[in-house]
Scaffold this active site. Structure first.
Site, mmCIF file in Angstrom:
data_model
loop_
_atom_site.group_PDB
_atom_site.id
_atom_site.type_symbol
_atom_site.label_atom_id
_atom_site.label_comp_id
_atom_site.label_asym_id
_atom_site.label_seq_id
_atom_site.Cartn_x
_atom_site.Cartn_y
_atom_site.Cartn_z
ATOM 1 N N HIS A 172 22.537 -10.590 -6.732
ATOM 2 C CA HIS A 172 23.330 -10.773 -7.944
ATOM 3 C C HIS A 172 22.456 -10.369 -9.137
ATOM 4 C CE1 HIS A 172 25.761 -12.284 -11.089
ATOM 5 N NE2 HIS A 172 25.044 -13.369 -11.316
ATOM 6 N N ASN A 229 25.094 -8.743 -16.502
ATOM 7 C CA ASN A 229 25.594 -9.643 -15.461
ATOM 8 C C ASN A 229 27.118 -9.524 -15.414
ATOM 9 O OD1 ASN A 229 26.459 -11.791 -13.929
ATOM 10 N ND2 ASN A 229 25.110 -13.304 -14.892
ATOM 11 N N CYS A 245 29.785 -16.334 -10.300
ATOM 12 C CA CYS A 245 28.883 -15.227 -9.942
ATOM 13 C C CYS A 245 28.655 -15.123 -8.438
ATOM 14 C CB CYS A 245 27.554 -15.365 -10.670
ATOM 15 S SG CYS A 245 27.734 -15.271 -12.445
HETATM 16 O O1 UT7 Z 1 24.918 -15.440 -13.294
HETATM 17 C C1 UT7 Z 1 24.953 -16.815 -13.418
HETATM 18 C C2 UT7 Z 1 23.618 -17.361 -13.463
HETATM 19 N N1 UT7 Z 1 23.031 -17.163 -14.756
HETATM 20 C C3 UT7 Z 1 21.748 -16.929 -14.821
HETATM 21 O O2 UT7 Z 1 21.104 -16.778 -13.797
HETATM 22 C C4 UT7 Z 1 21.074 -16.951 -16.159
HETATM 23 C C5 UT7 Z 1 19.782 -17.708 -16.038
HETATM 24 N N2 UT7 Z 1 19.046 -17.813 -17.277
HETATM 25 C C6 UT7 Z 1 18.431 -16.755 -17.845
HETATM 26 O O3 UT7 Z 1 18.553 -15.632 -17.400
HETATM 27 C C7 UT7 Z 1 17.524 -17.011 -19.002
HETATM 28 O O4 UT7 Z 1 17.282 -18.400 -19.132
HETATM 29 C C8 UT7 Z 1 18.055 -16.470 -20.366
HETATM 30 C C9 UT7 Z 1 17.986 -14.945 -20.361
HETATM 31 C C10 UT7 Z 1 19.481 -16.923 -20.579
HETATM 32 C C11 UT7 Z 1 17.188 -16.964 -21.510
HETATM 33 O O5 UT7 Z 1 15.843 -16.612 -21.290
HETATM 34 P P1 UT7 Z 1 14.685 -17.720 -21.472
HETATM 35 O O6 UT7 Z 1 13.409 -17.038 -21.253
HETATM 36 O O7 UT7 Z 1 15.040 -18.848 -20.529
HETATM 37 O O8 UT7 Z 1 14.836 -18.108 -22.980
HETATM 38 P P2 UT7 Z 1 15.153 -19.530 -23.624
HETATM 39 O O9 UT7 Z 1 16.569 -19.929 -23.350
HETATM 40 O O10 UT7 Z 1 14.075 -20.461 -23.208
HETATM 41 O O11 UT7 Z 1 15.014 -19.197 -25.160
HETATM 42 C C12 UT7 Z 1 13.773 -18.815 -25.731
HETATM 43 C C13 UT7 Z 1 13.968 -18.539 -27.203
HETATM 44 C C14 UT7 Z 1 14.749 -19.645 -27.930
HETATM 45 O O12 UT7 Z 1 14.193 -19.787 -29.212
HETATM 46 P P3 UT7 Z 1 13.171 -20.989 -29.532
HETATM 47 O O13 UT7 Z 1 13.941 -22.247 -29.227
HETATM 48 O O14 UT7 Z 1 12.012 -20.776 -28.605
HETATM 49 O O15 UT7 Z 1 12.862 -20.783 -30.965
HETATM 50 C C15 UT7 Z 1 16.134 -19.077 -28.065
HETATM 51 O O16 UT7 Z 1 16.842 -19.574 -29.171
HETATM 52 O O17 UT7 Z 1 14.754 -17.348 -27.364
HETATM 53 C C16 UT7 Z 1 15.845 -17.615 -28.258
HETATM 54 N N3 UT7 Z 1 16.970 -16.755 -27.886
HETATM 55 C C17 UT7 Z 1 17.121 -15.504 -28.342
HETATM 56 N N4 UT7 Z 1 16.397 -14.754 -29.186
HETATM 57 C C18 UT7 Z 1 16.836 -13.502 -29.425
HETATM 58 C C19 UT7 Z 1 17.979 -17.048 -27.028
HETATM 59 N N5 UT7 Z 1 18.807 -15.987 -26.934
HETATM 60 C C20 UT7 Z 1 18.290 -15.020 -27.732
HETATM 61 C C21 UT7 Z 1 18.692 -13.721 -28.050
HETATM 62 N N6 UT7 Z 1 17.928 -12.987 -28.884
HETATM 63 N N7 UT7 Z 1 19.788 -13.147 -27.490
#
Ligand code: UT7
Length: 327
Positions: A254, A284, A113
């Protein structure tokens, strides 16, 4: 003193736009979750047979037209991608062949990225060293090909696309340093920390599995590192130029997650009107995201000649970096 001046830009997005609802019909997710956690509503996905070089070529043609430059005037092509058409040759060479400019150097830069920011730094250094005058810099990706479409934690986040810029060397009269309002790249800042491989990587490749593999990410940890690395590299870019955040006319970040972008803008005390956001419609697009955002804001007239722009990115590796420039 030689400076790299932006003289044109262009972009290309595959025709097909895929909404959150369309994804929610395939994996256990929802429009509400994706919008609230990322700011993404749609992403473009390349058609069957449409390759990274096709996207890159279309963006390059547009960038050259906007620069008013014939491909024959180029003396270097640098293409940032983590999703090349093939393991080798470099996708840059395919773009070079289609532009009909055999002979000039053309190579890929792989910083995921952060790729476009890395590629700009490489091009800027070629120009400053006097080894190139007219450089085409492209960021192009088809991340849809390396997504595990059953993994809801990653497949909703990414999209395909390409963006390109043309840089031209401009030399100050001998003995003078460039005026502070002279257009061009002011400084570039690159970093990497390979200890974090396991947080964001592809579980395949020619020398490991022999397959292309799928993207794997520990999102929450990547988020935390992104916020801290981007904050520090942005501060580094401003300090290197003795500028305060209010000197920035436009933040061109980004586009991984609107919450990360909002955090960076808040740290800089930049009003949201000065932040270029395309994540809602593009998702992204990795190395393509900064030039896609740049092109959108130049084309719609927000970014004007002489404006100070700050580009930043963070990605797998980890890699991260920033480019401060006067458009
Ligand atoms: O470009 C390269 C760099 N990449 C990035 O900068 C990405 C950085 N990370 C992020 O943008 C975020 O961490 C994400 C968007 C990937 C995830 O958001 P989050 O607020 O950090 O969510 P999380 O990973 O803590 O997940 C929260 C909950 C989980 O469920 P439990 O364990 O709380 O029951 C996940 O399983 O959301 C669940 N979850 C989803 N639910 C519905 C994860 N993906 C999804 C989904 N739909 N697509």
């Amino acid at each position: 003193m030689i400076k790299s001046v932006f003289i044109g830009c262009g972009a290309y997005l595959p025709e097909r736009s895929v909404s959150n609802d369309e994804l929610a019909a395939k994996v256990d997710t929802s429009d509400d979750w994706i919008v609230a956690r990322t700011g993404i509503s749609n992403r473009h996905i390349a058609a069957d047979g449409e390759m990274t070089s096709d996207l890159a070529f279309a963006a390059a043609v547009e960038a050259l037209a906007s620069a008013g430059m014939a491909a024959g005037e180029l003396d270097l092509i640098v293409l940032a991608t983590a999703t090349p058409d093939e393991t080798f040759p470099a996708t840059a060479t395919q773009v070079q062949a289609r532009l009909g400019v055999a002979g000039i150097p053309a190579f890929d830069v792989q910083a995921v990225c952060s790729g476009f920011v890395y590629a700009l730094a490489v091009a800027d250094n070629f120009i400053k060293a006097g080894q190139a005058r007219n450089v085409l810099v492209i960021g192009a990706e088809t991340f849809s090909r390396i997504l595990d479409w059953e993994d809801r934690t990653t497949c909703v986040l990414f999209g395909d696309g390409a963006g390109a810029v043309v840089l031209r060397a401009e030399t100050s009269p001998s003995g003078t340093s460039p005026a502070s309002d002279q257009r061009g790249i002011m400084s570039t800042h690159l970093h990497a920390d390979g200890r974090h491989h396991d947080m964001l990587y592809v579980d395949g490749g020619p020398s490991s599995t022999g397959t292309a593999g799928f993207l794997r990410m520990r999102g929450r940890e990547v988020f935390r590192h992104a916020v801290s690395n981007l904050t520090s590299v942005v501060a580094e870019a401003l300090a290197a130029n003795d500028l305060s955040p209010d000197a920035i006319d436009w933040l061109v970040p980004h586009q991984a997650n609107k919450r990360i972008i909002d955090h960076t803008a808040r740290k800089l005390k930049l009003p949201s009107e000065k932040v270029i956001l395309t994540v809602a419609e593009h998702g992204n697009t990795s190395a393509a995201s900064v030039p896609l955002a740049l092109n959108e804001a130049v084309t719609d007239g927000r970014i004007k000649q002489g404006d100070v722009i700050l580009m930043e990115a963070m990605g797998g590796g980890f890699t991260w970096g920033a480019v401060l420039a006067r458009w």
